[in-house]
Scaffold this active site. Sequence first.
Site, PDB file in Angstrom:
ATOM      1  N   ALA A  49      13.479  10.243 -24.729  1.00  0.00           N
ATOM      2  CA  ALA A  49      13.865  10.303 -26.142  1.00  0.00           C
ATOM      3  C   ALA A  49      14.981  11.310 -26.370  1.00  0.00           C
ATOM      4  CB  ALA A  49      12.663  10.667 -26.993  1.00  0.00           C
ATOM      5  N   LYS A  50      14.938  12.407 -25.628  1.00  0.00           N
ATOM      6  CA  LYS A  50      15.970  13.421 -25.829  1.00  0.00           C
ATOM      7  C   LYS A  50      17.338  12.878 -25.412  1.00  0.00           C
ATOM      8  CE  LYS A  50      17.802  17.601 -24.526  1.00  0.00           C
ATOM      9  NZ  LYS A  50      17.834  18.921 -23.959  1.00  0.00           N
ATOM     10  N   GLY A  73      16.047  22.414 -21.822  1.00  0.00           N
ATOM     11  CA  GLY A  73      15.208  22.806 -22.961  1.00  0.00           C
ATOM     12  C   GLY A  73      15.073  21.644 -23.915  1.00  0.00           C
ATOM     13  N   GLY A 121       6.741   7.752 -16.667  1.00  0.00           N
ATOM     14  CA  GLY A 121       6.873   7.973 -18.106  1.00  0.00           C
ATOM     15  C   GLY A 121       6.942   9.460 -18.408  1.00  0.00           C
ATOM     16  N   ASN A 132       1.767   2.855 -27.264  1.00  0.00           N
ATOM     17  CA  ASN A 132       1.344   3.710 -26.135  1.00  0.00           C
ATOM     18  C   ASN A 132       2.408   4.761 -25.841  1.00  0.00           C
ATOM     19  OD1 ASN A 132       3.047   1.619 -25.312  1.00  0.00           O
ATOM     20  ND2 ASN A 132       2.029   1.257 -23.365  1.00  0.00           N
ATOM     21  N   GLY A 166       5.185   7.766 -26.669  1.00  0.00           N
ATOM     22  CA  GLY A 166       5.283   8.888 -27.602  1.00  0.00           C
ATOM     23  C   GLY A 166       6.578   9.601 -27.292  1.00  0.00           C
ATOM     24  N   HIS A 167       7.648   9.202 -27.967  1.00  0.00           N
ATOM     25  CA  HIS A 167       8.967   9.761 -27.663  1.00  0.00           C
ATOM     26  C   HIS A 167       9.258  10.934 -28.601  1.00  0.00           C
ATOM     27  CE1 HIS A 167      10.302   5.746 -25.636  1.00  0.00           C
ATOM     28  NE2 HIS A 167       9.413   6.423 -24.946  1.00  0.00           N
ATOM     29  N   LYS A 196      14.184  18.875 -17.902  1.00  0.00           N
ATOM     30  CA  LYS A 196      13.199  19.955 -17.729  1.00  0.00           C
ATOM     31  C   LYS A 196      13.443  20.819 -16.484  1.00  0.00           C
ATOM     32  CE  LYS A 196       9.240  19.102 -20.264  1.00  0.00           C
ATOM     33  NZ  LYS A 196       7.888  18.654 -20.507  1.00  0.00           N
ATOM     34  N   THR A 229      -1.969  10.949 -26.683  1.00  0.00           N
ATOM     35  CA  THR A 229      -3.419  11.146 -26.520  1.00  0.00           C
ATOM     36  C   THR A 229      -3.808  12.623 -26.396  1.00  0.00           C
ATOM     37  OG1 THR A 229      -3.161  10.973 -24.137  1.00  0.00           O
ATOM     38  CG2 THR A 229      -3.668   8.936 -25.316  1.00  0.00           C
ATOM     39  N   GLY A 230      -2.845  13.508 -26.176  1.00  0.00           N
ATOM     40  CA  GLY A 230      -3.146  14.933 -25.998  1.00  0.00           C
ATOM     41  C   GLY A 230      -3.737  15.236 -24.621  1.00  0.00           C
TER      42      GLY A 230
HETATM   43  P1  IMP Z   1      -1.594   1.453 -21.398  1.00  0.00           P
HETATM   44  O1  IMP Z   1      -0.118   1.262 -21.436  1.00  0.00           O
HETATM   45  O2  IMP Z   1      -2.134   2.118 -22.631  1.00  0.00           O
HETATM   46  O3  IMP Z   1      -2.325   0.186 -21.058  1.00  0.00           O
HETATM   47  O4  IMP Z   1      -1.927   2.476 -20.205  1.00  0.00           O
HETATM   48  C1  IMP Z   1      -1.726   2.136 -18.831  1.00  0.00           C
HETATM   49  C2  IMP Z   1      -1.270   3.353 -18.033  1.00  0.00           C
HETATM   50  O5  IMP Z   1       0.032   3.717 -18.454  1.00  0.00           O
HETATM   51  C3  IMP Z   1      -2.129   4.593 -18.242  1.00  0.00           C
HETATM   52  O6  IMP Z   1      -2.150   5.327 -17.029  1.00  0.00           O
HETATM   53  C4  IMP Z   1      -1.385   5.380 -19.296  1.00  0.00           C
HETATM   54  O7  IMP Z   1      -1.664   6.764 -19.237  1.00  0.00           O
HETATM   55  C5  IMP Z   1       0.044   5.080 -18.895  1.00  0.00           C
HETATM   56  N1  IMP Z   1       0.991   5.168 -20.023  1.00  0.00           N
HETATM   57  C6  IMP Z   1       1.158   4.271 -21.005  1.00  0.00           C
HETATM   58  N2  IMP Z   1       2.132   4.669 -21.840  1.00  0.00           N
HETATM   59  C7  IMP Z   1       2.593   5.824 -21.356  1.00  0.00           C
HETATM   60  C8  IMP Z   1       3.641   6.698 -21.763  1.00  0.00           C
HETATM   61  O8  IMP Z   1       4.357   6.477 -22.752  1.00  0.00           O
HETATM   62  N3  IMP Z   1       3.827   7.819 -20.993  1.00  0.00           N
HETATM   63  C9  IMP Z   1       3.080   8.061 -19.877  1.00  0.00           C
HETATM   64  N4  IMP Z   1       2.108   7.258 -19.458  1.00  0.00           N
HETATM   65  C10 IMP Z   1       1.868   6.152 -20.183  1.00  0.00           C
END
Ligand code: IMP
Length: 423
Positions: A17-18, A413, A12, A38, A40-41, A331, A301-302
């Site tokens: 998104a870009k 970029g 991930g 979960n 974040g694009h 990148k 989540t930061g």
């Molecule tokens: P969950 O999808 O919130 O259940 O998280 C399960 C795992 O997937 C964790 O290690 C999260 O950090 C990872 N994860 C979930 N969504 C993303 C994402 O959009 N980007 C990167 N890691 C993700």
Amino acid sequence: MPATLIVGTQWGDEGKAKVIDYLAKETDIVVRYQGGANAGHTVKVGNDKYIFRLIPSGILYPRTICVLGGGMVIDPDALFDEINEIESKGIEARGRLRIADNAHLLMPYHKEIDIRSEEASGAYKIGTTKRGIGACYSDKVNRHGIRVGMLYSDAFYTDILPRLIEEKNKILEKVYSAPPVVFTDLKEKLLALREKIRDMVVNTPYYLNMELASGKRVLLEGAQGTMLDLDFGTYPYVTSSNPTTGGALSGSGISFRYLKSVIGITKAYSTRVGEGPYPTECHGEEGEVLRKAGNEFGSVTGRPRRCGWFDTEVVRHAARINGLSALALTKLDVLDTFKTIKVATGYELDGKRIDYFPSCRVPQLQVIYEEFAGWQEPTSHITKWKALPKNARKYVEAVSRFCGVPVAWVSVGPDRENTIALH
Ligand code: IMP
């Protein structure tokens, strides 16, 4: 007209998104097919930065229809926060949003269970985003979920919802000592929701296949990445859905016959958030440099992302599973300052070379690296392939050769214009 699929090839945060934003201008419909808030694009347009969690980033183009597919788990509060935020920036969203009637609704109790289950797992926690994803998909698989279309049946409120709440309250109160769900509150919330989204709800297998048959162009937008796939990732440190090609079909209802191109998004290095094995992770100074240069902090989540070198075995795994037609390498500019750049070209397991990504025993892998000379000059201003430094081109060509997939775009970029098309 064909459908194009965008998938993440790593853990991930590859910059999907870009690329979606780049391709969406020539697309009629963009479909998110799995996951939930979960994701974040992030898309940067001029001075504006948009972070999309549920809504496809195609919403930035005024004529594009955006679909939340049936494979998704939709948190209605997060959805309306996002709609309001987008509309506050002057972009009309409601009229262009469609929601699959078989998508699942993610309820506050799913978040509560996700948070409490992680807390209770101690050293064995997954490091989830705490958005309730696993708890909601568990209910779906266990046949205790709430589909969007169920909101329009009166029997749902009298026969199904009370039974679901009773069961959830047993778990909340007895297992986690958490406050119970109040049935009347949830019922009111769902009754209000069904009116708010009434005009958006569609049957996606019907709607999308019909649009494709009539010549519309569709872009399928994956969230997370191949290594977080429930079946093909580093289980159990994965998400609870299938970001890979199979998930795109089951999560949208589009026939495989329409799928003509699968674009794998891959960072020029690698990152991972949360727990779990990561063969090419850099623990020292190099990891810090990558994190700082790449601004590798989770957009949801930061959390600081774990950083490491490019792993060709990971991307080959993604190429095999997804049937990748091309790669978009993102990148590349983050590597601008490195004197040498390492690339993992293979693994050994039990002292023997293996040429696949194993389903288990990943922490026991020995990684084999090759080193490349860096280019040590800025690349972000470059818009033509030939203008890239020679060593940068050599690096991109090596990635393509190792992974067995042509690189079609290189991103240098965050802005739309920092994109180099190779063909
Ligand atoms: P969950 O999808 O919130 O259940 O998280 C399960 C795992 O997937 C964790 O290690 C999260 O950090 C990872 N994860 C979930 N969504 C993303 C994402 O959009 N980007 C990167 N890691 C993700």
